[in-house]
Design a protein around this motif. Structure first.
Motif, PDB file in Angstrom:
ATOM      1  N   TRP A  48       0.607   4.989  -1.862  1.00  0.00           N
ATOM      2  CA  TRP A  48       1.279   3.731  -2.162  1.00  0.00           C
ATOM      3  C   TRP A  48       2.653   4.007  -2.769  1.00  0.00           C
ATOM      4  O   TRP A  48       2.767   4.741  -3.742  1.00  0.00           O
ATOM      5  CB  TRP A  48       0.435   2.911  -3.138  1.00  0.00           C
ATOM      6  N   TYR A  56      10.568   4.857  -0.701  1.00  0.00           N
ATOM      7  CA  TYR A  56       9.971   3.786   0.102  1.00  0.00           C
ATOM      8  C   TYR A  56      10.907   3.395   1.251  1.00  0.00           C
ATOM      9  O   TYR A  56      10.479   3.275   2.402  1.00  0.00           O
ATOM     10  CB  TYR A  56       9.660   2.564  -0.769  1.00  0.00           C
ATOM     11  N   ARG A 122       0.967   0.466   7.641  1.00  0.00           N
ATOM     12  CA  ARG A 122       1.528   0.128   6.334  1.00  0.00           C
ATOM     13  C   ARG A 122       0.843  -1.151   5.874  1.00  0.00           C
ATOM     14  O   ARG A 122       0.635  -2.066   6.661  1.00  0.00           O
ATOM     15  CB  ARG A 122       3.046  -0.069   6.427  1.00  0.00           C
ATOM     16  N   HIS A 128       3.849  -2.551  -4.360  1.00  0.00           N
ATOM     17  CA  HIS A 128       3.730  -1.282  -3.641  1.00  0.00           C
ATOM     18  C   HIS A 128       3.266  -1.543  -2.206  1.00  0.00           C
ATOM     19  O   HIS A 128       2.583  -2.527  -1.937  1.00  0.00           O
ATOM     20  CB  HIS A 128       2.725  -0.350  -4.325  1.00  0.00           C
ATOM     21  N   GLY A 130       1.207   0.418   0.922  1.00  0.00           N
ATOM     22  CA  GLY A 130       0.360   1.555   1.245  1.00  0.00           C
ATOM     23  C   GLY A 130       0.716   2.118   2.608  1.00  0.00           C
ATOM     24  O   GLY A 130       0.894   1.375   3.577  1.00  0.00           O
TER      25      GLY A 130
END
Length: 163
Positions: A48, A56, A122, A128, A130
């Motif tokens: 995550w 990210y 995803r 968050h 994952g």
């Protein structure tokens, strides 16, 4: 509505460094506490990443992530990937690594074990996201030595981004 603080304050989960590389060659990596194996057959792992994190944004453009287990002797590597942000610092200029055969995803030398996983899906999970990973390569078995870095080992770090 309740939060999970009473529950999660009791946990001392392992910390990982997740690295990735985008098709344009941009690399990123961060310290991650929200991660776990999630399937035996087929093998799958979920990592995550905070949507606030530079990693990210790079991971959203990547087909692969690498997940690294660190031991107590790799505390400075954990600090680098936990306290610095790729928005301001090239962490890989200060870390020893090799580009993997999977889109050049960086594999850190300073770790006990690692695997590279193909991003299968995803999953939005609040602040968050994952990344469901199917392993495509892994390190030989490692010896964690005195212990794997856990949450209690990094609570004094000043994160590069808020969670």
């Amino acid at each position: 509505m309740t939060d999970l603080d009473n529950f999660t304050d009791l946990l001392d989960y392992p910390m990982y460094v997740v690295t990735t590389a985008a098709p344009d060659g941009e690399r990123a990596g961060c310290l991650v506490g929200f991660a776990s194996p999630c399937s035996i057959d087929p093998p799958r792992f979920m990592a995550w990443l905070s949507q606030e994190n530079h990693t990210y944004r790079v991971a959203c453009r990547s087909a692969y992530l690498a997940v690294h287990v660190l031991s107590d002797e790799h505390r400075e590597t954990a600090r680098l990937f936990g306290e610095e942000t790729g928005d301001r610092v090239d962490k890989f200029a200060r870390a020893s690594y090799s580009p993997s055969e999977y889109a050049g995803v960086p594999v850190l030398d300073d770790c006990v074990a690692w695997f590279v996983g193909r991003v299968e899906a995803r999953l939005e999970g609040g602040d968050h996201v994952g990344f469901l990973l199917a392993p495509v390569a892994e390190s030989p078995p490692g010896d964690p030595g005195p212990g794997v870095i856990r949450l209690s080992d990094v609570v004094d770090f000043s994160p590069g981004h808020p969670a």
